[in-house]
Design a protein around this motif. Sequence first.
Motif, PDB file in Angstrom:
ATOM      1  N   PHE A  41       0.825  -1.211   0.000  1.00 48.25           N
ATOM      2  CA  PHE A  41       0.000   0.000   0.000  1.00 48.25           C
ATOM      3  C   PHE A  41       0.859   1.261   0.000  1.00 48.25           C
ATOM      4  CE2 PHE A  41      -4.651  -0.761   0.833  1.00 48.25           C
ATOM      5  CZ  PHE A  41      -4.633  -2.104   0.496  1.00 48.25           C
ATOM      6  N   ARG A  42       1.958   1.239   0.743  1.00 49.65           N
ATOM      7  CA  ARG A  42       2.833   2.416   0.789  1.00 49.65           C
ATOM      8  C   ARG A  42       3.555   2.619  -0.539  1.00 49.65           C
ATOM      9  NH1 ARG A  42       6.832   2.729   5.513  1.00 49.65           N
ATOM     10  NH2 ARG A  42       6.926   4.882   4.776  1.00 49.65           N
ATOM     11  N   LEU A  43       3.907   1.546  -1.224  1.00 52.20           N
ATOM     12  CA  LEU A  43       4.536   1.674  -2.545  1.00 52.20           C
ATOM     13  C   LEU A  43       3.551   2.257  -3.551  1.00 52.20           C
ATOM     14  CD1 LEU A  43       6.562  -1.659  -2.683  1.00 52.20           C
ATOM     15  CD2 LEU A  43       7.517   0.669  -2.597  1.00 52.20           C
ATOM     16  N   TYR A  44       2.287   1.840  -3.460  1.00 56.89           N
ATOM     17  CA  TYR A  44       1.292   2.416  -4.367  1.00 56.89           C
ATOM     18  C   TYR A  44       1.102   3.897  -4.063  1.00 56.89           C
ATOM     19  CZ  TYR A  44      -2.823   3.043  -7.238  1.00 56.89           C
ATOM     20  OH  TYR A  44      -3.702   3.493  -8.202  1.00 56.89           O
ATOM     21  N   ALA A  45       1.145   4.282  -2.790  1.00 55.10           N
ATOM     22  CA  ALA A  45       1.029   5.691  -2.433  1.00 55.10           C
ATOM     23  C   ALA A  45       2.188   6.497  -3.013  1.00 55.10           C
ATOM     24  CB  ALA A  45       0.983   5.854  -0.912  1.00 55.10           C
ATOM     25  N   ALA A  46       3.393   5.898  -3.038  1.00 49.79           N
ATOM     26  CA  ALA A  46       4.546   6.574  -3.645  1.00 49.79           C
ATOM     27  C   ALA A  46       4.310   6.788  -5.137  1.00 49.79           C
ATOM     28  CB  ALA A  46       5.811   5.750  -3.418  1.00 49.79           C
ATOM     29  N   TYR A  47       3.747   5.781  -5.789  1.00 52.76           N
ATOM     30  CA  TYR A  47       3.400   5.906  -7.209  1.00 52.76           C
ATOM     31  C   TYR A  47       2.379   7.019  -7.408  1.00 52.76           C
ATOM     32  CZ  TYR A  47       0.893   4.503 -11.516  1.00 52.76           C
ATOM     33  OH  TYR A  47       0.256   4.479 -12.734  1.00 52.76           O
ATOM     34  N   ASP A  48       1.371   7.063  -6.555  1.00 46.28           N
ATOM     35  CA  ASP A  48       0.324   8.081  -6.662  1.00 46.28           C
ATOM     36  C   ASP A  48       0.895   9.488  -6.498  1.00 46.28           C
ATOM     37  OD1 ASP A  48      -2.488   8.346  -7.118  1.00 46.28           O
ATOM     38  OD2 ASP A  48      -2.722   8.982  -5.044  1.00 46.28           O
TER      39      ASP A  48
END
Length: 313
Positions: A39-46
């Motif tokens: 989830f934190r990696l996806y937030a970085a992408y976002d």
Amino acid sequence: MPDLDDLLPSRAAFIRARGELEAANGVKWLTEFDERVRFRLYAAYDQSYMSGHYGTSNLVNNALGSFVSDQSQMRLSHSSADGAFRNEVEPSSTDELLDWLAAIPIVLERFAAEYNGTQSDEEYGFTHNLNPKRFAGLANDVLLEARIGYTFINNRLKPRSDEPLFLAVVEPVEALLTSNSRFAAVETAYQQAQSSIASGQYGAAITSAGSALQTTLEALGASGSNLGALFANARSRGFLMGHDAKLLESYKSLVDWATADRSNRGTAHGAATAQRADADMTLHVVAALIIRLIKHAELQEYTAAPKSVPNVE
């Protein structure tokens, strides 16, 4: 270590507990991504969508999905980054997640090169504005804090073992510190520096790196209230030679340079505005110095130890 007062209680407790565990057992680099990390990696992408406009995100998501579908050699369980990183019912396998993760900066770079600065919405006048390096930096912070054995180097995902400094410096210093309780305080300071880098506390990381070097000298038997006094005492004890004074001079020059470099960015409080590159370099230099000091001290202790003479009858 990041300032725990700035963290939510649950995260502060996690960092404390992990620090105690690593102090006892050493650092374990992982290959699995738990739900929080994904989830934190996806937030970085976002967060790489600097404009924050849905027109950009839709186009990039479509481009990313097409790229991974075309390039991956796997049978994918998800057709979008959102599904790959955030599907709780059917989480991605590690191999699939690595493909998605590696693809993100490649697609961001290509999209940014072609579309950054162009209009994404004729009615409202939004422009495309992507920052691929921002994603890699944020993702590296997540990967380091989670102790995942991968990192982005020049925007490309690599196993940490592919990084020359990891093999030459990081693994050896961790092995040295973990194997001897004599260096427990050094290991704690070193881990604090790593945790601070992962949490974006780059000034604190530089401070902790200095503490790791100082506690190394103290653990080896030197005494003094600062690095200069510790180096002088270490020379008097014989585990540093006169020419080793240049080690101290080099480290002082590094810190002076980093501080001046940061101060030139518009603040008199240099440590507070440290950059990740400053902290990474300082920690690697300190790790190399720690290896040098411990190995040299061990050699001195060995050569000074009385040798037993076998009885010959």
